[in-house]
Design a protein around this motif. Structure first.
Motif, PDB file in Angstrom:
ATOM      1  N   ILE A 101       0.827  -1.214   0.000  1.00  0.00           N
ATOM      2  CA  ILE A 101       0.000   0.000   0.000  1.00  0.00           C
ATOM      3  C   ILE A 101       0.863   1.267   0.000  1.00  0.00           C
ATOM      4  O   ILE A 101       0.587   2.222  -0.723  1.00  0.00           O
ATOM      5  CB  ILE A 101      -0.966  -0.003   1.204  1.00  0.00           C
ATOM      6  CG1 ILE A 101      -1.995  -1.128   1.042  1.00  0.00           C
ATOM      7  CG2 ILE A 101      -1.661   1.347   1.345  1.00  0.00           C
ATOM      8  CD1 ILE A 101      -2.816  -1.396   2.299  1.00  0.00           C
ATOM      9  N   SER A 102       1.905   1.264   0.824  1.00  0.00           N
ATOM     10  CA  SER A 102       2.723   2.480   0.981  1.00  0.00           C
ATOM     11  C   SER A 102       3.730   2.673  -0.145  1.00  0.00           C
ATOM     12  O   SER A 102       4.212   3.777  -0.355  1.00  0.00           O
ATOM     13  CB  SER A 102       3.465   2.437   2.313  1.00  0.00           C
ATOM     14  OG  SER A 102       4.453   1.414   2.295  1.00  0.00           O
ATOM     15  N   GLY A 103       4.065   1.602  -0.839  1.00  0.00           N
ATOM     16  CA  GLY A 103       5.087   1.711  -1.870  1.00  0.00           C
ATOM     17  C   GLY A 103       6.492   1.559  -1.335  1.00  0.00           C
ATOM     18  O   GLY A 103       7.462   1.684  -2.082  1.00  0.00           O
ATOM     19  N   LEU A 104       6.635   1.291  -0.053  1.00  0.00           N
ATOM     20  CA  LEU A 104       7.939   1.060   0.548  1.00  0.00           C
ATOM     21  C   LEU A 104       8.319  -0.406   0.362  1.00  0.00           C
ATOM     22  O   LEU A 104       7.457  -1.258   0.140  1.00  0.00           O
ATOM     23  CB  LEU A 104       7.909   1.392   2.040  1.00  0.00           C
ATOM     24  CG  LEU A 104       7.579   2.833   2.426  1.00  0.00           C
ATOM     25  CD1 LEU A 104       7.412   2.956   3.926  1.00  0.00           C
ATOM     26  CD2 LEU A 104       8.651   3.781   1.933  1.00  0.00           C
ATOM     27  N   SER A 105       9.593  -0.692   0.488  1.00  0.00           N
ATOM     28  CA  SER A 105      10.019  -2.088   0.424  1.00  0.00           C
ATOM     29  C   SER A 105       9.689  -2.760   1.756  1.00  0.00           C
ATOM     30  O   SER A 105       9.499  -2.090   2.784  1.00  0.00           O
ATOM     31  CB  SER A 105      11.519  -2.174   0.155  1.00  0.00           C
ATOM     32  OG  SER A 105      12.244  -1.713   1.287  1.00  0.00           O
ATOM     33  N   LEU A 106       9.636  -4.067   1.735  1.00  0.00           N
ATOM     34  CA  LEU A 106       9.374  -4.817   2.964  1.00  0.00           C
ATOM     35  C   LEU A 106      10.470  -4.551   3.993  1.00  0.00           C
ATOM     36  O   LEU A 106      10.187  -4.444   5.194  1.00  0.00           O
ATOM     37  CB  LEU A 106       9.265  -6.314   2.653  1.00  0.00           C
ATOM     38  CG  LEU A 106       8.823  -7.220   3.793  1.00  0.00           C
ATOM     39  CD1 LEU A 106       7.479  -6.768   4.382  1.00  0.00           C
ATOM     40  CD2 LEU A 106       8.733  -8.660   3.331  1.00  0.00           C
ATOM     41  N   GLU A 107      11.695  -4.396   3.532  1.00  0.00           N
ATOM     42  CA  GLU A 107      12.806  -4.093   4.439  1.00  0.00           C
ATOM     43  C   GLU A 107      12.600  -2.739   5.122  1.00  0.00           C
ATOM     44  O   GLU A 107      12.869  -2.588   6.311  1.00  0.00           O
ATOM     45  CB  GLU A 107      14.144  -4.093   3.686  1.00  0.00           C
ATOM     46  CG  GLU A 107      14.562  -5.453   3.157  1.00  0.00           C
ATOM     47  CD  GLU A 107      13.837  -5.854   1.861  1.00  0.00           C
ATOM     48  OE1 GLU A 107      13.374  -4.962   1.120  1.00  0.00           O
ATOM     49  OE2 GLU A 107      13.732  -7.058   1.607  1.00  0.00           O
ATOM     50  N   GLU A 108      12.135  -1.758   4.355  1.00  0.00           N
ATOM     51  CA  GLU A 108      11.891  -0.428   4.942  1.00  0.00           C
ATOM     52  C   GLU A 108      10.769  -0.484   5.974  1.00  0.00           C
ATOM     53  O   GLU A 108      10.846   0.149   7.023  1.00  0.00           O
ATOM     54  CB  GLU A 108      11.540   0.576   3.846  1.00  0.00           C
ATOM     55  CG  GLU A 108      12.713   0.936   2.950  1.00  0.00           C
ATOM     56  CD  GLU A 108      12.309   1.765   1.752  1.00  0.00           C
ATOM     57  OE1 GLU A 108      12.937   2.817   1.546  1.00  0.00           O
ATOM     58  OE2 GLU A 108      11.367   1.361   1.028  1.00  0.00           O
ATOM     59  N   VAL A 109       9.734  -1.263   5.688  1.00  0.00           N
ATOM     60  CA  VAL A 109       8.624  -1.400   6.640  1.00  0.00           C
ATOM     61  C   VAL A 109       9.112  -2.095   7.906  1.00  0.00           C
ATOM     62  O   VAL A 109       8.770  -1.682   9.022  1.00  0.00           O
ATOM     63  CB  VAL A 109       7.438  -2.159   6.000  1.00  0.00           C
ATOM     64  CG1 VAL A 109       6.360  -2.448   7.035  1.00  0.00           C
ATOM     65  CG2 VAL A 109       6.868  -1.373   4.832  1.00  0.00           C
TER      66      VAL A 109
END
Length: 92
Positions: free
Chosen positions: A75-83
């Motif tokens: 949803i946010s467009g961030l990578s899983l690592e960033e989340v």
């Protein structure tokens, strides 16, 4: 310090700075160069602002506790690592 407050190259004391200012403000090539640089800075700033907005949205979703990490990333467009990093920082 005087030269940094001048808006006209002709008012500057340091000749090298006056020459560069004159080039960037009065020479068509210099003006074009300055416009390109300012456009790049604007685009970079816009990208950073969008990224910060995505992080804020991800943090709100983490706080809600209703979303899987993969959903937040999607949803946010961030990578899983960033989340995952945001989650770790939030819980620290």
């Amino acid at each position: 310090m005087h030269d940094f407050n001048c808006t006209q190259a002709s008012d500057m004391n340091f000749e090298l700075m006056a020459d560069r200012t004159r080039y960037l403000k009065e020479n068509p090539k210099g003006v074009s160069e300055m416009c390109r640089i300012m456009e790049e800075m604007r685009n970079e700033s816009l990208k950073e602002g969008i990224k910060e907005g995505m992080k804020e949205a991800a943090l709100r979703m983490l706080a809600a506790g209703k979303y899987a990490l993969e959903e937040i990333a999607n949803i946010s467009g961030l990578s899983l690592e960033e989340v995952n990093q945001l989650k770790t920082e939030r819980n620290a």
